[in-house]
Design a protein around this motif. Sequence first.
Motif, PDB file in Angstrom:
ATOM      1  N   TRP A   9       0.840  -1.205   0.000  1.00  0.00           N
ATOM      2  CA  TRP A   9       0.000   0.000   0.000  1.00  0.00           C
ATOM      3  C   TRP A   9       0.869   1.246   0.000  1.00  0.00           C
ATOM      4  CZ3 TRP A   9      -5.263   1.476   1.787  1.00  0.00           C
ATOM      5  CH2 TRP A   9      -6.220   0.513   1.464  1.00  0.00           C
ATOM      6  N   ALA A  54       2.565   1.315  -3.713  1.00  0.00           N
ATOM      7  CA  ALA A  54       1.673   1.362  -4.873  1.00  0.00           C
ATOM      8  C   ALA A  54       0.683   2.520  -4.819  1.00  0.00           C
ATOM      9  CB  ALA A  54       0.913   0.040  -5.002  1.00  0.00           C
ATOM     10  N   TYR A  55       0.286   2.925  -3.628  1.00  0.00           N
ATOM     11  CA  TYR A  55      -0.749   3.945  -3.497  1.00  0.00           C
ATOM     12  C   TYR A  55      -0.201   5.306  -3.081  1.00  0.00           C
ATOM     13  CZ  TYR A  55      -3.798  -0.197  -3.496  1.00  0.00           C
ATOM     14  OH  TYR A  55      -4.438  -1.363  -3.806  1.00  0.00           O
ATOM     15  N   LEU A  66      -1.750   8.051  -4.797  1.00  0.00           N
ATOM     16  CA  LEU A  66      -3.200   7.930  -4.886  1.00  0.00           C
ATOM     17  C   LEU A  66      -3.924   8.191  -3.569  1.00  0.00           C
ATOM     18  CD1 LEU A  66      -3.258   4.681  -7.055  1.00  0.00           C
ATOM     19  CD2 LEU A  66      -3.495   7.049  -7.835  1.00  0.00           C
ATOM     20  N   TYR A  71      -1.200  -8.741  -3.465  1.00  0.00           N
ATOM     21  CA  TYR A  71      -0.107  -7.819  -3.160  1.00  0.00           C
ATOM     22  C   TYR A  71       1.212  -8.577  -3.131  1.00  0.00           C
ATOM     23  CZ  TYR A  71      -3.698  -4.469  -1.982  1.00  0.00           C
ATOM     24  OH  TYR A  71      -4.776  -3.625  -2.053  1.00  0.00           O
ATOM     25  N   VAL A 111     -10.219  -2.488  -8.503  1.00  0.00           N
ATOM     26  CA  VAL A 111      -8.937  -1.798  -8.593  1.00  0.00           C
ATOM     27  C   VAL A 111      -9.140  -0.348  -8.165  1.00  0.00           C
ATOM     28  CG1 VAL A 111      -7.102  -1.038 -10.162  1.00  0.00           C
ATOM     29  CG2 VAL A 111      -8.130  -3.290 -10.457  1.00  0.00           C
ATOM     30  N   ASN A 134      -4.923   3.439 -10.318  1.00  0.00           N
ATOM     31  CA  ASN A 134      -3.835   2.476 -10.147  1.00  0.00           C
ATOM     32  C   ASN A 134      -3.535   1.830 -11.505  1.00  0.00           C
ATOM     33  OD1 ASN A 134      -1.987   0.565  -9.379  1.00  0.00           O
ATOM     34  ND2 ASN A 134      -3.197  -0.223  -7.672  1.00  0.00           N
ATOM     35  N   ARG A 180      -0.788   0.764 -12.856  1.00  0.00           N
ATOM     36  CA  ARG A 180       0.068  -0.434 -12.818  1.00  0.00           C
ATOM     37  C   ARG A 180      -0.793  -1.688 -12.627  1.00  0.00           C
ATOM     38  NH1 ARG A 180       5.578  -1.488 -11.245  1.00  0.00           N
ATOM     39  NH2 ARG A 180       5.762  -3.603 -10.448  1.00  0.00           N
ATOM     40  N   ALA A 181      -1.727  -1.641 -11.686  1.00  0.00           N
ATOM     41  CA  ALA A 181      -2.610  -2.780 -11.442  1.00  0.00           C
ATOM     42  C   ALA A 181      -3.530  -3.024 -12.636  1.00  0.00           C
ATOM     43  CB  ALA A 181      -3.434  -2.558 -10.173  1.00  0.00           C
ATOM     44  N   GLU A 208     -13.160   2.939  -6.704  1.00  0.00           N
ATOM     45  CA  GLU A 208     -12.670   1.702  -7.322  1.00  0.00           C
ATOM     46  C   GLU A 208     -13.449   1.410  -8.594  1.00  0.00           C
ATOM     47  OE1 GLU A 208     -11.434  -1.094  -3.585  1.00  0.00           O
ATOM     48  OE2 GLU A 208     -13.580  -0.707  -3.836  1.00  0.00           O
TER      49      GLU A 208
END
Length: 170
Positions: A22, A25-26, A29, A92, A126, A130, A132-133, A160
């Motif tokens: 988290w 990756a976030y 965000l 993850y 998702v 994001n 990348r995801a 999401e």
Amino acid sequence: MLLRLAQPDDAIAVARVHVRSWQSAYRALLPDDYLDQLRPEDRAAQYDFATLDPRKPRTIVAEEDGHIHGFATTSPSRDTDAADHGELCALYVDPTQWGRGIGVALVTAARTHLAHAGFRDAVLWVLDGNLRAERFYQRDGWASDGVHRTDTVWGVTVGEVRYLRPLSAP
């Protein structure tokens, strides 16, 4: 790399991966102060890796040399309009392990687990933005159905987008 079901003793190691993921990756965000205050000990207390109830989430871990590098959690879908689907609730990988194929191995194992549980299709959500995801899941055959929601996860409200995938083939 060994893929296996998570055991109760894995909770803190899984939580460390969860929090580090988290936080990496976030980062762009979610608010920095929110991400900085996340603690694995808080997250680990919420896991139930002992349950055998097929209606409850099940977690698969990727372990190498005694270290858990990633995990995937599946369950029956929580979406009322997709009640006959399985759900990939979480996937993850520790950021220090990105690019090694661990995510691909975990998503494949999660899909296989859901198919063996009798599901023909699956959903996942998702975090908005994001990319990348989104790219990762699209390469694995998932496609957005355009459904968006607002959810509260770990005490923060997020937007999401939902993705769907048949489990029989990409």
